[in-house]
Design a protein around this motif. Structure first.
Motif, PDB file in Angstrom:
ATOM      1  N   TYR A 194      30.901  61.836   0.959  1.00 17.15           N
ATOM      2  CA  TYR A 194      30.470  63.336   1.442  1.00 17.15           C
ATOM      3  C   TYR A 194      31.841  64.225   1.036  1.00 17.15           C
ATOM      4  O   TYR A 194      31.465  65.316   0.530  1.00 17.15           O
ATOM      5  CB  TYR A 194      30.720  62.743   2.979  1.00 17.15           C
ATOM      6  CG  TYR A 194      29.670  61.711   3.970  1.00 17.15           C
ATOM      7  CD1 TYR A 194      28.884  61.387   2.350  1.00 17.15           C
ATOM      8  CD2 TYR A 194      29.958  61.619   5.077  1.00 17.15           C
ATOM      9  CE1 TYR A 194      27.526  60.864   2.823  1.00 17.15           C
ATOM     10  CE2 TYR A 194      28.640  60.991   5.017  1.00 17.15           C
ATOM     11  CZ  TYR A 194      27.510  60.468   4.304  1.00 17.15           C
ATOM     12  OH  TYR A 194      27.060  59.918   5.078  1.00 17.15           O
ATOM     13  N   VAL A 197      31.038  64.839  -2.255  1.00 17.85           N
ATOM     14  CA  VAL A 197      29.463  65.829  -2.174  1.00 17.85           C
ATOM     15  C   VAL A 197      30.166  67.477  -1.983  1.00 17.85           C
ATOM     16  O   VAL A 197      30.070  68.800  -2.956  1.00 17.85           O
ATOM     17  CB  VAL A 197      28.893  65.895  -1.594  1.00 17.85           C
ATOM     18  CG1 VAL A 197      27.856  66.541  -1.233  1.00 17.85           C
ATOM     19  CG2 VAL A 197      27.790  64.697  -1.696  1.00 17.85           C
ATOM     20  N   GLU A 207      33.075  75.950   5.885  1.00 18.68           N
ATOM     21  CA  GLU A 207      32.303  74.850   5.366  1.00 18.68           C
ATOM     22  C   GLU A 207      32.208  73.662   5.448  1.00 18.68           C
ATOM     23  O   GLU A 207      31.437  73.237   6.339  1.00 18.68           O
ATOM     24  CB  GLU A 207      31.384  75.764   4.125  1.00 18.68           C
ATOM     25  CG  GLU A 207      31.134  76.847   4.005  1.00 18.68           C
ATOM     26  CD  GLU A 207      30.426  77.479   2.445  1.00 18.68           C
ATOM     27  OE1 GLU A 207      29.709  78.311   2.189  1.00 18.68           O
ATOM     28  OE2 GLU A 207      30.842  76.896   1.665  1.00 18.68           O
ATOM     29  N   LYS A 211      29.480  71.605   8.426  1.00 18.74           N
ATOM     30  CA  LYS A 211      28.998  71.161   7.619  1.00 18.74           C
ATOM     31  C   LYS A 211      28.577  69.748   7.574  1.00 18.74           C
ATOM     32  O   LYS A 211      27.978  68.806   7.154  1.00 18.74           O
ATOM     33  CB  LYS A 211      28.349  71.823   5.824  1.00 18.74           C
ATOM     34  CG  LYS A 211      28.389  73.954   6.296  1.00 18.74           C
ATOM     35  CD  LYS A 211      26.852  73.852   5.675  1.00 18.74           C
ATOM     36  CE  LYS A 211      26.418  74.640   5.814  1.00 18.74           C
ATOM     37  NZ  LYS A 211      26.124  76.139   5.001  1.00 18.74           N
ATOM     38  N   ILE A 212      30.079  69.096   6.683  1.00 19.68           N
ATOM     39  CA  ILE A 212      30.524  67.996   6.905  1.00 19.68           C
ATOM     40  C   ILE A 212      31.714  67.140   8.141  1.00 19.68           C
ATOM     41  O   ILE A 212      31.145  66.350   8.169  1.00 19.68           O
ATOM     42  CB  ILE A 212      31.840  67.869   5.977  1.00 19.68           C
ATOM     43  CG1 ILE A 212      30.783  68.348   4.169  1.00 19.68           C
ATOM     44  CG2 ILE A 212      31.125  66.379   5.086  1.00 19.68           C
ATOM     45  CD1 ILE A 212      29.013  68.004   3.481  1.00 19.68           C
ATOM     46  N   PRO A 215      29.732  67.039  11.668  1.00 17.37           N
ATOM     47  CA  PRO A 215      27.893  65.872  12.072  1.00 17.37           C
ATOM     48  C   PRO A 215      28.671  64.412  11.416  1.00 17.37           C
ATOM     49  O   PRO A 215      28.000  63.470  11.829  1.00 17.37           O
ATOM     50  CB  PRO A 215      27.394  66.478  10.810  1.00 17.37           C
ATOM     51  CG  PRO A 215      27.740  68.134  10.523  1.00 17.37           C
ATOM     52  CD  PRO A 215      29.398  67.809  11.060  1.00 17.37           C
ATOM     53  N   ALA A 216      29.513  64.463  10.379  1.00 17.43           N
ATOM     54  CA  ALA A 216      30.137  63.061  10.044  1.00 17.43           C
ATOM     55  C   ALA A 216      31.276  62.340  11.049  1.00 17.43           C
ATOM     56  O   ALA A 216      31.020  61.503  11.547  1.00 17.43           O
ATOM     57  CB  ALA A 216      30.237  63.370   9.073  1.00 17.43           C
ATOM     58  N   ARG A 291      21.994  63.872  16.601  1.00 15.65           N
ATOM     59  CA  ARG A 291      20.696  63.078  16.820  1.00 15.65           C
ATOM     60  C   ARG A 291      20.783  61.989  16.717  1.00 15.65           C
ATOM     61  O   ARG A 291      20.116  61.129  15.324  1.00 15.65           O
ATOM     62  CB  ARG A 291      20.384  63.473  14.666  1.00 15.65           C
ATOM     63  CG  ARG A 291      19.953  65.041  15.182  1.00 15.65           C
ATOM     64  CD  ARG A 291      19.947  65.671  14.180  1.00 15.65           C
ATOM     65  NE  ARG A 291      19.127  67.071  14.132  1.00 15.65           N
ATOM     66  CZ  ARG A 291      20.248  67.265  12.942  1.00 15.65           C
ATOM     67  NH1 ARG A 291      21.349  67.357  12.193  1.00 15.65           N
ATOM     68  NH2 ARG A 291      20.035  68.846  12.975  1.00 15.65           N
TER      69      ARG A 291
ATOM     70  N   PHE B  82      25.220  60.576  -7.811  1.00 17.32           N
ATOM     71  CA  PHE B  82      26.817  59.248  -6.936  1.00 17.32           C
ATOM     72  C   PHE B  82      25.566  58.237  -7.149  1.00 17.32           C
ATOM     73  O   PHE B  82      24.375  58.478  -7.134  1.00 17.32           O
ATOM     74  CB  PHE B  82      26.992  59.134  -6.269  1.00 17.32           C
ATOM     75  CG  PHE B  82      28.219  61.021  -6.524  1.00 17.32           C
ATOM     76  CD1 PHE B  82      28.931  60.952  -6.693  1.00 17.32           C
ATOM     77  CD2 PHE B  82      27.690  62.606  -5.452  1.00 17.32           C
ATOM     78  CE1 PHE B  82      29.951  62.192  -6.694  1.00 17.32           C
ATOM     79  CE2 PHE B  82      27.988  63.110  -5.529  1.00 17.32           C
ATOM     80  CZ  PHE B  82      30.136  63.657  -6.218  1.00 17.32           C
ATOM     81  N   SER B  86      24.680  59.279  -1.805  1.00 16.55           N
ATOM     82  CA  SER B  86      25.543  60.604  -1.172  1.00 16.55           C
ATOM     83  C   SER B  86      24.887  61.271  -1.047  1.00 16.55           C
ATOM     84  O   SER B  86      25.400  62.852  -0.563  1.00 16.55           O
ATOM     85  CB  SER B  86      26.593  61.085  -2.311  1.00 16.55           C
ATOM     86  OG  SER B  86      27.499  60.303  -2.857  1.00 16.55           O
ATOM     87  N   LEU B  88      23.644  63.275   3.080  1.00 18.97           N
ATOM     88  CA  LEU B  88      24.295  63.095   3.878  1.00 18.97           C
ATOM     89  C   LEU B  88      22.927  62.924   4.722  1.00 18.97           C
ATOM     90  O   LEU B  88      22.031  63.302   5.132  1.00 18.97           O
ATOM     91  CB  LEU B  88      24.819  65.118   4.944  1.00 18.97           C
ATOM     92  CG  LEU B  88      25.351  65.523   3.178  1.00 18.97           C
ATOM     93  CD1 LEU B  88      25.924  66.705   3.499  1.00 18.97           C
ATOM     94  CD2 LEU B  88      26.648  64.484   3.204  1.00 18.97           C
ATOM     95  N   TRP B  90      22.388  63.036   8.033  1.00 20.72           N
ATOM     96  CA  TRP B  90      22.407  63.304   9.176  1.00 20.72           C
ATOM     97  C   TRP B  90      20.779  65.112   8.809  1.00 20.72           C
ATOM     98  O   TRP B  90      20.638  66.002   9.445  1.00 20.72           O
ATOM     99  CB  TRP B  90      23.326  64.571   9.855  1.00 20.72           C
ATOM    100  CG  TRP B  90      24.368  65.124   9.288  1.00 20.72           C
ATOM    101  CD1 TRP B  90      24.490  66.663   8.709  1.00 20.72           C
ATOM    102  CD2 TRP B  90      25.363  64.568   8.510  1.00 20.72           C
ATOM    103  NE1 TRP B  90      25.292  66.896   8.326  1.00 20.72           N
ATOM    104  CE2 TRP B  90      26.365  65.513   7.830  1.00 20.72           C
ATOM    105  CE3 TRP B  90      26.009  63.007   9.235  1.00 20.72           C
ATOM    106  CZ2 TRP B  90      26.954  65.611   7.040  1.00 20.72           C
ATOM    107  CZ3 TRP B  90      27.258  63.653   7.508  1.00 20.72           C
ATOM    108  CH2 TRP B  90      27.536  64.363   7.431  1.00 20.72           C
ATOM    109  N   LEU B  99      21.188  72.806   1.258  1.00 15.97           N
ATOM    110  CA  LEU B  99      22.792  72.815   1.744  1.00 15.97           C
ATOM    111  C   LEU B  99      23.862  73.365   0.102  1.00 15.97           C
ATOM    112  O   LEU B  99      24.520  74.301  -0.277  1.00 15.97           O
ATOM    113  CB  LEU B  99      23.613  71.430   1.950  1.00 15.97           C
ATOM    114  CG  LEU B  99      25.330  71.513   1.957  1.00 15.97           C
ATOM    115  CD1 LEU B  99      25.484  72.440   3.142  1.00 15.97           C
ATOM    116  CD2 LEU B  99      25.203  70.183   2.441  1.00 15.97           C
ATOM    117  N   ARG B 150      19.340  66.865  -6.015  1.00 15.15           N
ATOM    118  CA  ARG B 150      19.738  68.024  -5.394  1.00 15.15           C
ATOM    119  C   ARG B 150      20.831  68.377  -7.148  1.00 15.15           C
ATOM    120  O   ARG B 150      21.637  69.758  -7.048  1.00 15.15           O
ATOM    121  CB  ARG B 150      20.812  67.565  -4.541  1.00 15.15           C
ATOM    122  CG  ARG B 150      21.995  67.794  -4.141  1.00 15.15           C
ATOM    123  CD  ARG B 150      22.597  67.249  -3.440  1.00 15.15           C
ATOM    124  NE  ARG B 150      22.931  66.305  -3.207  1.00 15.15           N
ATOM    125  CZ  ARG B 150      24.520  65.175  -2.637  1.00 15.15           C
ATOM    126  NH1 ARG B 150      24.310  65.592  -1.562  1.00 15.15           N
ATOM    127  NH2 ARG B 150      24.396  64.128  -2.793  1.00 15.15           N
TER     128      ARG B 150
END
Lengths: 295, 264
Positions: A194, A197, A207, A211-212, A215-216, A291, B82, B86, B88, B90, B99, B150
């Motif tokens: 992540y 990314v 951000e 965004k990461i 939630p993570a 969620r 990847f 990878s 996300l 959620w 995104l 993506r």
């Protein structure tokens, strides 16, 4: 016996089909889902109810003796039943229903815990991002988190000189440690994928946080918040011994000073019920936010 | 035309007193629109090389130039697919791509244009039917398709694929290889793909870069695959030039640079 005789014995002619009987159409049972739900409710409520009755009976029998210092459940009901029945009466500025007192205490917890949640998540996020900071801070947090709420009282009073903010600080300082520790652990546990990314997308710090990271780490953050809200409710009695006024914590302190044991027992039930609801509430918010992956 | 230039690149990892010399003096030039496969035994530093090009790892010495500019940080012009997708978990498939698209085209495209662009990329990998699904609800092959979508949606100068099909079963892998070939022929992207599958390398690449074993791995040989496109895996299987190319890679990997497990 040869093969031909064996074959002859086999009866290969098809038998007549069984007569077809018309069945009456099945009437759909419209109440079935409700009956199912009702049974589930009974399954959930009945066992704790039985245990409660058994415990109350033991208490009743155990506290019935001559020299018993504890009132029996029946005595509690006679003395203080009205506190249960009328949670929201107002007879004067100091004489109000326990519902009001719980709300007053919840307001304090709201400020103290709310502050602890915001500061805790942000601090945890910063510390969790760096292995060095984690090494430096973690042992200190592990020590501080074991300090009981009451022990913070004198320091808090000395620092704030005023009982209002001191009480909120005590709640804050009690609740913040598990929030920080869990958030930091959650941030450390974010998979490198992540982060890659985020790096490829050139997400900036803000951000990345929203965004990461959030939630993570949500499952970790919310289990921290859940422990935190429990602790801050635990701290309420300690905090309100200090502030006085109308909170549920002060009510217990006040009732003890005027030997109203029955009132204290009713107040305990209020505190327990409220704490339970708070715990479930944070758990539920966690499930909604992440969620279904959290808590 | 020199599009991506890698010059005298080497990489050393330092961990306390230990230093690991992973890559040594890598020189490679890749042209625009070219498909290059990098193959080598595991642990030879293929992924490190890809991470260096992606900018996810810092270069020790030497340099990488993309389209005349030095690579020293990660960015969407070098999108990565990847190995383990990878995505996300959620976010829905659509939101995962959104995104990236919002970040890259937030100021240059309107909201409607961005939506069209997301759907267009999902169409490209035949995943628009699963736009509202979460990664956990789709198969491994589908996730990798979304990962490719993506990366493509960032409109990268170079698409970097890090063993993208390594975790997939053989049949799914073949489907995805066809999808990648199709995308490459339609869009003409420059692609670099890490793989340890000889057939995959020969089938997909214009050139195969073969790495020697580490430590201090470098490029052992570069093989140009002379096969015309579009390529068909069944027709190719019996063609002598395909067989020859395959044999050349196999010889390199298993005769001249055998993987020695006991090297440590």
């Amino acid at each position: 016996m040869n093969v031909t005789t064996l074959k002859r014995k086999l009866d290969l002619t098809p038998k007549p089909a069984a007569p077809v009987v018309a069945l009456p159409p099945r009437t759909p049972d419209r109440l079935a889902p409700w009956r199912k739900r009702g049974r589930a409710l009974v399954d959930a409520v009945l066992p704790p109810l039985v245990v409660l009755v058994v415990l109350l009976t033991i208490w009743q029998v155990g506290a019935s003796g001559e020299g018993s210092g504890l009132p029996t459940p029946v005595q509690v009901w006679i003395d203080s039943g009205f506190l249960f029945m009328e949670p929201f009466y107002v007879y004067g500025t100091q004489d109000i229903g326990l519902g009001w007192r719980v709300l007053t205490s919840l307001e304090r917890v709201f400020y103290g815990f709310g502050l602890a949640a915001v500061v805790g998540v942000l601090t945890g996020a910063v510390i969790g991002q760096s292995a060095l900071m984690m090494r430096g801070f973690d042992p200190i947090f592990q020590i501080l988190r074991t300090v009981p709420p009451l022990a913070w009282l004198p320091i808090s009073l000395a620092a704030f000189m005023d009982s209002g903010p001191s009480a909120i600080f005590v709640i804050f300082i009690t609740a913040i440690w598990p929030v920080i520790i869990n958030t930091a652990a959650g941030v450390r546990a974010i998979p490198q994928d992540y982060r890659n990314v985020a790096a490829v997308l050139r997400l900036n710090q803000v951000e990345f946080f929203w965004k990461i990271m959030v939630p993570a780490a949500a499952p970790y953050i919310f289990s921290g918040l859940r422990i935190g809200v429990g602790l801050s409710w635990l701290a309420i009695v300690a905090a309100e011994m200090l502030t006085g006024g109308v909170g549920i914590g002060f009510f217990i302190w006040d009732a003890w000073n005027s030997s109203r044991l029955s009132d204290i027992i009713v107040a305990l039930a209020y505190i327990g019920g409220t704490g339970f609801i708070l715990d479930r509430l944070v758990g539920w918010i966690g499930r909604v936010v992440s969620r279904g992956t959290a808590v | 035309m020199k599009y991506l230039q890698i010059e005298h690149l080497s990489k050393t990892f330092v961990n306390g007193a230990k230093t690991a010399h992973v890559l040594s003096d890598i020189n490679l030039t890749i042209e625009k629109g070219e498909f290059v496969s990098i193959i080598g035994h595991s642990g030879c530093g293929k992924s490190t090389l890809l991470n260096l090009i992606a900018g996810l790892t810092d270069v020790t010495t030497g340099g990488i130039l993309l389209d005349g500019r030095e690579v020293n940080a990660p960015g969407p012009d070098r999108a990565v697919v990847f190995q383990n997708h990878s995505l996300l978990p959620w976010l829905s498939v659509y939101d995962n791509i959104k995104l990236a698209v919002t970040k890259v085209f937030g100021s240059s495209k309107t909201k409607a244009q961005r939506h069209d662009w997301i759907m267009q990329n999902l169409d490209l990998v035949q995943m628009s039917h699963a736009a509202d699904k979460r990664p956990a609800e789709i198969s491994g092959g589908m996730r990798q398709r979304v990962g490719i979508a993506r990366a493509l949606a960032m409109e990268p100068k170079v698409l970097l694929l890090d063993e993208p099909f390594g975790a997939l079963d053989a049949l799914t892998r073949a489907h995805l290889q066809d999808a990648v070939m199709d995308i490459h022929s339609r869009l003409g992207n420059t692609m670099i793909m890490i793989t340890h599958d000889v057939d995959e390398a020969v089938l997909l690449a214009d050139r195969i870069v073969m790495m020697t074993n580490g430590p201090a791995a470098t490029i052992g040989e570069v093989l140009t695959v002379p096969l015309a496109r579009p390529r068909d895996r069944i027709a190719l299987a019996s063609r002598p030039d395909y067989v020859k190319a395959r044999e050349a890679v196999l010889r390199f990997l298993y005769e001249r640079h055998r993987f020695v497990e006991a090297a440590e």
